[in-house]
Scaffold this motif. Structure first.
Motif, PDB file in Angstrom:
ATOM      1  N   LEU A  67       0.832  -1.203   0.000  1.00  0.00           N
ATOM      2  CA  LEU A  67       0.000   0.000   0.000  1.00  0.00           C
ATOM      3  C   LEU A  67       0.864   1.249   0.000  1.00  0.00           C
ATOM      4  O   LEU A  67       0.553   2.238  -0.680  1.00  0.00           O
ATOM      5  CB  LEU A  67      -0.912   0.021   1.232  1.00  0.00           C
ATOM      6  CG  LEU A  67      -2.047  -0.985   1.334  1.00  0.00           C
ATOM      7  CD1 LEU A  67      -2.881  -0.682   2.566  1.00  0.00           C
ATOM      8  CD2 LEU A  67      -2.905  -0.984   0.089  1.00  0.00           C
ATOM      9  N   ALA A  68       1.950   1.226   0.790  1.00  0.00           N
ATOM     10  CA  ALA A  68       2.827   2.392   0.865  1.00  0.00           C
ATOM     11  C   ALA A  68       3.516   2.644  -0.470  1.00  0.00           C
ATOM     12  O   ALA A  68       3.679   3.799  -0.886  1.00  0.00           O
ATOM     13  CB  ALA A  68       3.858   2.196   1.970  1.00  0.00           C
ATOM     14  N   ARG A  69       3.917   1.583  -1.157  1.00  0.00           N
ATOM     15  CA  ARG A  69       4.569   1.752  -2.464  1.00  0.00           C
ATOM     16  C   ARG A  69       3.609   2.312  -3.498  1.00  0.00           C
ATOM     17  O   ARG A  69       4.011   3.031  -4.405  1.00  0.00           O
ATOM     18  CB  ARG A  69       5.130   0.424  -2.953  1.00  0.00           C
ATOM     19  CG  ARG A  69       6.333  -0.063  -2.183  1.00  0.00           C
ATOM     20  CD  ARG A  69       7.076  -1.140  -2.966  1.00  0.00           C
ATOM     21  NE  ARG A  69       6.223  -2.254  -3.342  1.00  0.00           N
ATOM     22  CZ  ARG A  69       5.978  -3.311  -2.569  1.00  0.00           C
ATOM     23  NH1 ARG A  69       6.519  -3.370  -1.351  1.00  0.00           N
ATOM     24  NH2 ARG A  69       5.206  -4.295  -2.996  1.00  0.00           N
ATOM     25  N   GLU A  70       2.324   1.973  -3.368  1.00  0.00           N
ATOM     26  CA  GLU A  70       1.339   2.392  -4.373  1.00  0.00           C
ATOM     27  C   GLU A  70       0.497   3.563  -3.912  1.00  0.00           C
ATOM     28  O   GLU A  70      -0.406   3.993  -4.637  1.00  0.00           O
ATOM     29  CB  GLU A  70       0.435   1.207  -4.719  1.00  0.00           C
ATOM     30  CG  GLU A  70       1.180   0.050  -5.366  1.00  0.00           C
ATOM     31  CD  GLU A  70       0.241  -1.009  -5.905  1.00  0.00           C
ATOM     32  OE1 GLU A  70      -0.996  -0.865  -5.736  1.00  0.00           O
ATOM     33  OE2 GLU A  70       0.737  -1.977  -6.513  1.00  0.00           O
ATOM     34  N   GLY A  71       0.782   4.094  -2.732  1.00  0.00           N
ATOM     35  CA  GLY A  71      -0.059   5.168  -2.225  1.00  0.00           C
ATOM     36  C   GLY A  71       0.726   6.186  -1.432  1.00  0.00           C
ATOM     37  O   GLY A  71       1.866   6.516  -1.762  1.00  0.00           O
ATOM     38  N   THR A  72       0.114   6.668  -0.348  1.00  0.00           N
ATOM     39  CA  THR A  72       0.701   7.720   0.490  1.00  0.00           C
ATOM     40  C   THR A  72       0.803   7.230   1.921  1.00  0.00           C
ATOM     41  O   THR A  72      -0.185   6.752   2.499  1.00  0.00           O
ATOM     42  CB  THR A  72      -0.166   8.992   0.446  1.00  0.00           C
ATOM     43  OG1 THR A  72      -0.260   9.443  -0.912  1.00  0.00           O
ATOM     44  CG2 THR A  72       0.440  10.099   1.308  1.00  0.00           C
ATOM     45  N   LEU A  73       1.987   7.344   2.487  1.00  0.00           N
ATOM     46  CA  LEU A  73       2.239   6.952   3.872  1.00  0.00           C
ATOM     47  C   LEU A  73       2.399   8.202   4.718  1.00  0.00           C
ATOM     48  O   LEU A  73       3.145   9.115   4.346  1.00  0.00           O
ATOM     49  CB  LEU A  73       3.484   6.073   3.955  1.00  0.00           C
ATOM     50  CG  LEU A  73       3.935   5.596   5.342  1.00  0.00           C
ATOM     51  CD1 LEU A  73       4.588   4.219   5.230  1.00  0.00           C
ATOM     52  CD2 LEU A  73       4.927   6.575   5.987  1.00  0.00           C
ATOM     53  N   LEU A 392      -0.658   4.918   9.091  1.00  0.00           N
ATOM     54  CA  LEU A 392      -1.767   5.427   8.283  1.00  0.00           C
ATOM     55  C   LEU A 392      -1.278   5.483   6.836  1.00  0.00           C
ATOM     56  O   LEU A 392      -0.333   6.214   6.523  1.00  0.00           O
ATOM     57  CB  LEU A 392      -2.233   6.797   8.756  1.00  0.00           C
ATOM     58  CG  LEU A 392      -3.627   7.237   8.270  1.00  0.00           C
ATOM     59  CD1 LEU A 392      -4.149   8.396   9.111  1.00  0.00           C
ATOM     60  CD2 LEU A 392      -3.638   7.652   6.804  1.00  0.00           C
ATOM     61  N   ILE A 393      -1.901   4.679   5.979  1.00  0.00           N
ATOM     62  CA  ILE A 393      -1.504   4.568   4.575  1.00  0.00           C
ATOM     63  C   ILE A 393      -2.766   4.611   3.716  1.00  0.00           C
ATOM     64  O   ILE A 393      -3.762   3.951   4.039  1.00  0.00           O
ATOM     65  CB  ILE A 393      -0.736   3.256   4.311  1.00  0.00           C
ATOM     66  CG1 ILE A 393       0.449   3.109   5.280  1.00  0.00           C
ATOM     67  CG2 ILE A 393      -0.227   3.208   2.874  1.00  0.00           C
ATOM     68  CD1 ILE A 393       1.135   1.759   5.208  1.00  0.00           C
ATOM     69  N   ILE A 394      -2.714   5.370   2.640  1.00  0.00           N
ATOM     70  CA  ILE A 394      -3.857   5.512   1.736  1.00  0.00           C
ATOM     71  C   ILE A 394      -3.433   5.117   0.328  1.00  0.00           C
ATOM     72  O   ILE A 394      -2.426   5.610  -0.191  1.00  0.00           O
ATOM     73  CB  ILE A 394      -4.387   6.958   1.721  1.00  0.00           C
ATOM     74  CG1 ILE A 394      -4.780   7.399   3.128  1.00  0.00           C
ATOM     75  CG2 ILE A 394      -5.568   7.082   0.766  1.00  0.00           C
ATOM     76  CD1 ILE A 394      -5.137   8.877   3.216  1.00  0.00           C
TER      77      ILE A 394
END
Length: 542
Positions: A67-73, A392-394
């Motif tokens: 998720l962090a690689r593909e989104g925002t951490l 928190l990861i989006i």
């Protein structure tokens, strides 16, 4: 003089270039492709530094890292309270615990039904809505079910928690039936929560009656066990065979039973129970400490044929072994998160689904001592960084900027407004959170933190205004000051009991006002006996 805008007249119409830009911007927002589905994952008792995207040394979590690689951490995300129910209530209502007046587990959120949870916004927009919870403190009777068409909260008769695999079984079944329509799903995993016992935990506890095996279980899983014993006349002997995988020293008590009941109750005329070799009974709270080969003698005087015993307990963990148990739970959980990703791909909806993953609070693994001088394992009581900083990861599959790391300080209050905005839904009017995808770089609010009796030892309040972290134990009028830049582990209390640095006086005043206002209006907490037993079974009360 600067002109506010340049306009051009076309017949009856006057077009403002500024207005035109706004119009095109609005149109772009309206027509931008959005995810069809939204999944909120809350990880109960999950420390940020036990996710490898945050800190690789403590645990390995490749599926959450995806998720962090593909989104925002978000590097600095915080819960406002280290207690499960009020933390989740703050998330769903986007208001702090003291505003909601939800201070502890076991409180019913009945007074909140007049105001809306953000889940209602999704339901009104036609989304299918479902919740899957894994701890008894989040069952629907406490009031978090608002807006959910389906609320999965059934538990086995011997425990008040579910493993991630058990949660996934329910999630997968629901998504297979509802994945053909837009949905919002809340998935709650709690494996890092005490008891630290992954499903592969060994059968470590064996009970023998007169040298015959009558029960075999995993004490680590902290379940309620019932065993029926066929007694012979005269003397009978129960023997415990127990293996503590992290401590086998003969001079240590290796485990404890916090529940041990005999049915019918011992009566010296009918039968007598004597705790022989290998026991220590702490009378104050009826905790039975035992060792390998501890013995219980049962003198059957009346020819009693059948006796039932009920017990629940756990291994005694040393300060050095707790992080290893916790890490095993986190890594097991990450594997089940990977199975969720596989299911979404199998159903061809992974790339149509936005995912917001967040912890509800952290966990102490022995870094601090309790008020009684023991290493503190758990949460609830203290407001230091390890108890409140969470992952928190989006991930939005249609957004650019993958692998982004944000350093702004954010809280669980921001979850509802953010996930609503991702779906193009206007946030609730009473929301105190922000849309995290529209944060300003210099936006650095002071964060107020809180925890409450009777679950906590003391009412405590804190103010986080980086780099300063101020903690107040209200009833003792005790202050702590930490500089997180110089002392991230919060080991050196800079308050000497006399003088305050002048730069911190305004923060002290804010913290004192905050605590005073809350305690003035705080309501007493009433919970029923069934809820007390559930909280006791989950380790919240003793």
């Amino acid at each position: 003089m600067t002109r506010p805008f340049v306009s051009a007249k076309l017949g009856r119409w006057t077009l403002s270039l500024a207005g035109l830009a706004i119009g095109f911007g609005f149109l772009a927002c309206q027509t931008a492709e959005r995810p069809e589905n939204y999944i909120l994952i809350t990880l109960d008792t999950q420390r940020a530094d036990y996710i490898s995207a945050y800190e690789p040394a403590n645990a390995t979590t490749p599926n959450i890292d995806l998720l962090a690689r593909e989104g925002t951490l978000f590097q600095n995300a915080y819960s406002l309270i280290p207690i499960t129910l009020p933390s989740h209530a703050s998330l769903f209502f986007s208001e702090p615990p003291h505003v909601i007046k939800n201070y502890n587990n076991g409180q019913v959120l009945g007074t909140r039904r007049a105001l809306s949870s953000f889940v209602n916004l999704f339901r009104k927009k036609g989304f299918a809505t479902a919740a899957f919870v894994s701890l008894g403190v989040l069952t629907s009777n406490f009031g978090l079910d608002q807006g959910f068409e389906d609320y999965e909260d059934e538990f086995p008769p011997d425990r008040w928690y579910l493993s991630a695999e058990e949660v996934n079984s329910r999630v997968f079944s629901w998504i297979e039936k509802n994945g053909d329509r837009p949905f919002f799903a809340w998935i709650h995993y709690s494996d890092p929560h005490d008891p630290y016992a992954p499903p592969d935990s060994p059968l470590d506890f064996r009970l023998f009656l007169n040298d015959r095996l009558v029960s075999e279980t995993s004490l680590q899983k902290y379940t309620i066990n019932e065993v029926r014993l066929d007694l012979r006349p005269g003397m009978n002997q129960l023997r415990i065979e127990f293996q503590n995988g992290y401590d086998d020293r003969p001079d240590h008590f290796l485990g404890r039973l916090d529940r041990l009941e005999f049915d019918p109750a011992p009566d010296r005329q009918d039968y007598r129970v004597d705790f022989g070799h290998g026991w220590y009974i702490r009378q104050a709270d009826q905790i039975y400490f035992f060792n390998n080969n501890s013995l219980i003698d049962i003198q059957n005087n009346a020819g009693l044929k059948r006796l039932k015993i009920t017990f629940r307990g756990r291994p005694n963990l040393t300060r050095e072994t707790v992080p290893a148990y916790y890490r095993r739970e986190v890594e097991y959980l990450d594997g089940e998160v990977g199975r969720l990703w596989e299911k979404l791909r199998e159903l061809r909806i992974f790339d149509k689904t936005a995912i917001l993953l967040v912890g509800d609070h952290g966990e102490g693994l022995g870094e601090y001592q309790t008020d009684f001088g023991d290493p503190h394992i758990g949460h609830i009581h203290y407001l230091y960084d390890i108890y409140l900083r969470v992952p928190l990861i989006i991930r939005d599959p249609f957004k650019t900027g993958k692998g982004t790391v944000r350093t702004e300080y954010v809280t669980l209050l921001d979850v509802g407004p953010t996930i609503s905005a991702m779906a193009g839904i206007r946030p609730l009017p009473h929301s105190q959170g922000r849309n995290l995808l529209r944060l300003k770089k210099k936006d650095l609010p002071a964060l107020f933190e809180e925890t409450y009796r009777p679950e906590a030892y003391e009412d405590r309040f804190a103010l986080l205004s980086p780099p300063w972290h101020l903690v107040l134990t209200a009833q003792k009028n005790k202050y702590e000051i930490y500089n997180l830049e110089k002392d991230p582990g919060e080991k050196v209390n800079l308050y000497n009991g006399r003088n305050w640095p002048s730069e911190l006086l305004p923060l002290r005043q804010k913290l004192e006002d905050f605590a005073r206002d809350i305690l003035t209006g705080k309501q007493d907490i009433q919970i029923d006996d069934k809820t007390k037993e559930m909280l006791r079974a989950l380790g919240y009360i003793r």
